[in-house]
Design a protein around this motif. Structure first.
Motif, PDB file in Angstrom:
ATOM      1  N   ARG A 107      26.457 -25.344  19.670  1.00 25.51           N
ATOM      2  CA  ARG A 107      25.738 -24.099  19.959  1.00 25.51           C
ATOM      3  C   ARG A 107      25.239 -23.477  18.650  1.00 25.51           C
ATOM      4  N   TYR A 108      23.927 -23.482  18.478  1.00 23.35           N
ATOM      5  CA  TYR A 108      23.294 -22.804  17.350  1.00 23.35           C
ATOM      6  C   TYR A 108      22.775 -21.457  17.841  1.00 23.35           C
ATOM      7  N   THR A 109      22.807 -20.462  16.995  1.00 22.27           N
ATOM      8  CA  THR A 109      22.204 -19.188  17.337  1.00 22.27           C
ATOM      9  C   THR A 109      21.458 -18.663  16.121  1.00 22.27           C
ATOM     10  N   PHE A 110      20.327 -18.006  16.362  1.00 21.01           N
ATOM     11  CA  PHE A 110      19.500 -17.510  15.261  1.00 21.01           C
ATOM     12  C   PHE A 110      18.487 -16.514  15.816  1.00 21.01           C
ATOM     13  N   LYS A 114      13.420 -14.248  12.186  1.00 24.59           N
ATOM     14  CA  LYS A 114      13.957 -14.300  10.818  1.00 24.59           C
ATOM     15  C   LYS A 114      14.253 -15.720  10.337  1.00 24.59           C
ATOM     16  N   CYS A 115      14.509 -16.657  11.257  1.00 28.12           N
ATOM     17  CA  CYS A 115      14.932 -18.010  10.877  1.00 28.12           C
ATOM     18  C   CYS A 115      14.149 -19.054  11.657  1.00 28.12           C
ATOM     19  N   MET A 116      13.986 -20.226  11.022  1.00 23.12           N
ATOM     20  CA  MET A 116      13.347 -21.366  11.668  1.00 23.12           C
ATOM     21  C   MET A 116      14.416 -22.262  12.295  1.00 23.12           C
ATOM     22  N   PHE A 117      14.026 -22.981  13.365  1.00 22.89           N
ATOM     23  CA  PHE A 117      14.864 -24.059  13.892  1.00 22.89           C
ATOM     24  C   PHE A 117      14.058 -25.340  13.787  1.00 22.89           C
ATOM     25  N   SER A 118      14.615 -26.341  13.125  1.00 28.46           N
ATOM     26  CA  SER A 118      13.877 -27.581  12.877  1.00 28.46           C
ATOM     27  C   SER A 118      14.363 -28.690  13.795  1.00 28.46           C
ATOM     28  N   PRO A 119      13.608 -28.981  14.884  1.00 27.29           N
ATOM     29  CA  PRO A 119      14.033 -30.061  15.786  1.00 27.29           C
ATOM     30  C   PRO A 119      13.795 -31.443  15.203  1.00 27.29           C
ATOM     31  N   GLY A 120      12.994 -31.544  14.134  1.00 27.39           N
ATOM     32  CA  GLY A 120      12.656 -32.852  13.580  1.00 27.39           C
ATOM     33  C   GLY A 120      13.809 -33.565  12.910  1.00 27.39           C
ATOM     34  N   SER A 134      37.165 -37.349   9.005  1.00 29.02           N
ATOM     35  CA  SER A 134      38.473 -36.760   9.288  1.00 29.02           C
ATOM     36  C   SER A 134      39.263 -36.544   8.000  1.00 29.02           C
ATOM     37  N   GLY A 135      39.747 -35.339   7.816  1.00 29.48           N
ATOM     38  CA  GLY A 135      40.552 -35.002   6.654  1.00 29.48           C
ATOM     39  C   GLY A 135      39.765 -34.690   5.402  1.00 29.48           C
ATOM     40  N   GLU A 136      38.446 -34.793   5.444  1.00 29.50           N
ATOM     41  CA  GLU A 136      37.630 -34.590   4.243  1.00 29.50           C
ATOM     42  C   GLU A 136      37.234 -33.122   4.054  1.00 29.50           C
ATOM     43  N   VAL A 137      37.045 -32.775   2.788  1.00 26.05           N
ATOM     44  CA  VAL A 137      36.446 -31.487   2.424  1.00 26.05           C
ATOM     45  C   VAL A 137      34.993 -31.758   2.055  1.00 26.05           C
ATOM     46  N   LEU A 138      34.099 -30.980   2.638  1.00 23.89           N
ATOM     47  CA  LEU A 138      32.679 -31.201   2.450  1.00 23.89           C
ATOM     48  C   LEU A 138      32.017 -29.947   1.888  1.00 23.89           C
ATOM     49  N   VAL A 139      31.027 -30.150   1.023  1.00 23.93           N
ATOM     50  CA  VAL A 139      30.207 -29.046   0.529  1.00 23.93           C
ATOM     51  C   VAL A 139      28.780 -29.272   1.021  1.00 23.93           C
ATOM     52  N   ASP A 140      28.259 -28.285   1.747  1.00 25.22           N
ATOM     53  CA  ASP A 140      26.880 -28.330   2.233  1.00 25.22           C
ATOM     54  C   ASP A 140      26.086 -27.341   1.382  1.00 25.22           C
ATOM     55  N   LEU A 141      25.257 -27.875   0.472  1.00 26.75           N
ATOM     56  CA  LEU A 141      24.607 -27.020  -0.522  1.00 26.75           C
ATOM     57  C   LEU A 141      23.434 -26.211   0.020  1.00 26.75           C
ATOM     58  N   TYR A 142      22.875 -26.635   1.156  1.00 31.87           N
ATOM     59  CA  TYR A 142      21.726 -25.922   1.741  1.00 31.87           C
ATOM     60  C   TYR A 142      21.962 -25.801   3.240  1.00 31.87           C
ATOM     61  N   ALA A 143      22.875 -24.933   3.627  1.00 32.16           N
ATOM     62  CA  ALA A 143      23.412 -24.936   4.987  1.00 32.16           C
ATOM     63  C   ALA A 143      22.441 -24.395   6.033  1.00 32.16           C
ATOM     64  N   GLY A 144      21.566 -23.450   5.665  1.00 32.29           N
ATOM     65  CA  GLY A 144      20.698 -22.843   6.662  1.00 32.29           C
ATOM     66  C   GLY A 144      21.519 -22.211   7.773  1.00 32.29           C
ATOM     67  N   ILE A 145      21.106 -22.420   9.026  1.00 36.75           N
ATOM     68  CA  ILE A 145      21.827 -21.857  10.165  1.00 36.75           C
ATOM     69  C   ILE A 145      22.946 -22.793  10.635  1.00 36.75           C
ATOM     70  N   GLY A 146      23.182 -23.874   9.860  1.00 33.17           N
ATOM     71  CA  GLY A 146      24.276 -24.782  10.186  1.00 33.17           C
ATOM     72  C   GLY A 146      23.834 -26.127  10.715  1.00 33.17           C
ATOM     73  N   TYR A 147      22.586 -26.544  10.421  1.00 34.59           N
ATOM     74  CA  TYR A 147      22.052 -27.808  10.924  1.00 34.59           C
ATOM     75  C   TYR A 147      23.024 -28.962  10.746  1.00 34.59           C
ATOM     76  N   PHE A 148      23.617 -29.076   9.553  1.00 40.92           N
ATOM     77  CA  PHE A 148      24.529 -30.179   9.266  1.00 40.92           C
ATOM     78  C   PHE A 148      25.978 -29.705   9.154  1.00 40.92           C
ATOM     79  N   THR A 149      26.171 -28.465   8.730  1.00 40.24           N
ATOM     80  CA  THR A 149      27.530 -27.916   8.655  1.00 40.24           C
ATOM     81  C   THR A 149      28.238 -28.045  10.001  1.00 40.24           C
ATOM     82  N   LEU A 150      27.566 -27.660  11.074  1.00 42.25           N
ATOM     83  CA  LEU A 150      28.202 -27.672  12.393  1.00 42.25           C
ATOM     84  C   LEU A 150      28.489 -29.084  12.903  1.00 42.25           C
TER      85      LEU A 150
END
Length: 337
Positions: A107-110, A114-120, A134-150
């Motif tokens: 579930r994305y919300t925006f 104010k924000c773009m949603f990129s379906p591409g 599993s078990g990893e720590v990740l850094v998302d340097l350009y998170a936006g609304i959570g495209y990859f973070t989520l």
């Protein structure tokens, strides 16, 4: 939002079932307006639009003819040149622009104003959702609304994500989405310029999801990788790719090439060859050059040799003619003495 109940035939005709959404819109408007309908209005009805929940976003040149001024509508304008991909949208009906979009069970919300949603980027979001994190720590340097973070949190099983974002509206959207998906306890949002990020030696994996180039984030990515074990970088970049010539056997066949001598593809097939093919030489050269530069940055940072190995090159989409949005999965490990 308003709902209109329209009478329908018990069994729609075959022609009615074949109508496109834009044709259905025109037919209903023509029926509602009756004698007021005109060719001017016909030309002014949009061919396509975006739907997010109960909100419809139209192009800014839709419904511009004078008779439409008496009716409500919503518009989508161009992206503002502010470095944050802020959409130029005017809300003409409704209390606010907040919408919810469900994608791959996430579930994305925006706020569409104010924000773009990129379906591409859907193929890349699906891909990262399937990675074994599993078990990893990740850094998302350009998170936006959570495209990859989520996807990393919800499906890939990342233990924790540090999400960096400098657009305050996207930061608010990301905070809301983390709560919607019940993963807020496994993510810290760092608001501000990711180049100033103070984290070091924490990440098993770093996502650099910025195009046309994420190069300014490479030094930060090297700093946040675990210095003793290293990790994987997902590096996004737009790479220019010359058109592929037709195979020799096809060059002389009728219809195999246009006036410029390049192979012709059916409409709508643009990019399919690129997305399904093995990495092209230009892609491989870019990947190997990037690996060499990252390896040098890591060696300089830590004062000892590192090895950067190309794991995979993913073609996300054709961004422009002969320009492809690629993602390089780069494994970075310190060389043990």
């Amino acid at each position: 939002p308003c709902a209109t109940s329209l009478p329908q035939d018990p069994v729609p005709s075959r022609a009615a079932r074949r109508r496109t959404p834009s044709q259905k819109l025109r037919d209903e408007l023509r029926r509602l307006l009756g004698g007021s309908w005109s060719e001017e209005l016909e030309r002014d009805v949009p061919q396509a639009w975006q739907r997010h929940g109960d909100l419809v976003v139209l192009r800014e040149d839709s419904f511009r003819a004078a008779p439409w001024e008496r009716l409500g509508k919503g518009e989508q304008g161009r992206v503002m040149p502010d470095g944050m991909r802020t959409p130029s949208v005017t809300l003409l009906l409704g209390q606010d622009g907040w919408v919810e979009h469900v994608d791959n069970g996430i579930r994305y919300t925006f706020d569409v104003t104010k924000c773009m949603f990129s379906p591409g980027n859907i193929t890349e979001k699906l891909r990262v959702a399937s990675l074994p994190c599993s078990g990893e720590v990740l850094v998302d340097l350009y998170a936006g609304i959570g495209y990859f973070t989520l996807p990393f949190l919800v499906h890939a099983g990342a233990a924790f994500v540090h999400a960096c974002e400098w657009n305050s509206h996207a930061v608010e959207a990301l905070h809301r989405a983390l709560v919607l998906n019940g993963v807020q306890d496994r993510c810290h949002v760092h608001a501000g310029d990711s180049r100033q990020l103070e984290l070091r030696d924490v990440a098993d994996r770093v996502n650099l999801g910025l195009i046309p180039s994420s190069e300014e984030g490479w030094p930060v990515a090297c700093r946040v990788l675990r210095k003793d074990t290293g990790g994987v970088l997902h590096i996004h970049h737009n790479v220019e790719t010359p058109p592929v010539p037709a195979p020799p056997a096809e060059r002389g066949s009728p219809g195999a090439a246009g006036s410029g001598g390049q192979a012709q593809h059916p409409p709508g097939d643009a990019g399919k060859e690129a997305l399904g093919a093995r990495p092209r030489p230009e892609w491989q050269r870019w990947a190997e050059g990037t690996a060499a530069r990252i390896q040098g940055l890591l060696a300089e940072l830590h004062g000892r040799p590192w090895r950067a190995s190309v794991l995979h090159i993913e073609a996300v989409k054709s961004y422009a003619p002969h320009v492809h949005h690629l993602v390089l999965d780069l494994e970075c490990r310190p060389v043990l003495p």
